[in-house]
Design a protein around this motif. Sequence first.
Motif, mmCIF file in Angstrom:
data_model
loop_
_atom_site.group_PDB
_atom_site.id
_atom_site.type_symbol
_atom_site.label_atom_id
_atom_site.label_comp_id
_atom_site.label_asym_id
_atom_site.label_seq_id
_atom_site.Cartn_x
_atom_site.Cartn_y
_atom_site.Cartn_z
ATOM 1 N N ASP A 56 -1.875 25.297 83.334
ATOM 2 C CA ASP A 56 -0.902 26.596 81.847
ATOM 3 C C ASP A 56 0.310 25.618 82.177
ATOM 4 N N ARG A 57 1.203 25.363 80.888
ATOM 5 C CA ARG A 57 2.508 24.821 80.662
ATOM 6 C C ARG A 57 3.683 25.348 81.884
ATOM 7 N N ARG A 58 2.858 26.947 82.096
ATOM 8 C CA ARG A 58 4.034 28.053 82.887
ATOM 9 C C ARG A 58 2.848 27.470 84.433
ATOM 10 N N ARG B 15 -4.729 20.249 78.843
ATOM 11 C CA ARG B 15 -5.346 22.174 78.874
ATOM 12 C C ARG B 15 -6.306 22.362 80.197
ATOM 13 N N ASP C 43 7.950 25.471 83.594
ATOM 14 C CA ASP C 43 7.633 24.205 82.888
ATOM 15 C C ASP C 43 6.932 22.912 83.042
#
Length: 112
Positions: free
Chosen positions: A98-100, A95, A81
């Motif tokens: 991805d966050r993960r 954006r 993460d």
Amino acid sequence: MSPFLTRPYRSGPPRAKAARSVSHFKLRHYLALRSLEPLGADRYTARADVTIKGVTRPLAFPVDLRLTDGRAHLTGAFVVDRTQFGIGTTGPWNRLVDRRVTVRVQLQARPA
């Protein structure tokens, strides 16, 4: 905005390839393997510390470990993460990735 920054992110495969390229972003990350716990056959749980941008977090992830021709071959993957490492919390670029993020590990070793 320069063409260099916009071109890799316009569509499909070029974006994906650019997003996965460590050298493209000049990221510095470190993985310190602490232990391997057997699960059976060639499967293990790897316990490691991952350090990104000066932040270290412990993690555990499944790996395969095979010995062939006097070499050890370890493969596995884990999910990071990015926000736990202070990445992707502010700014217009958040954006694009991805966050993960999945990190794949491949290691080959042989006796010295």
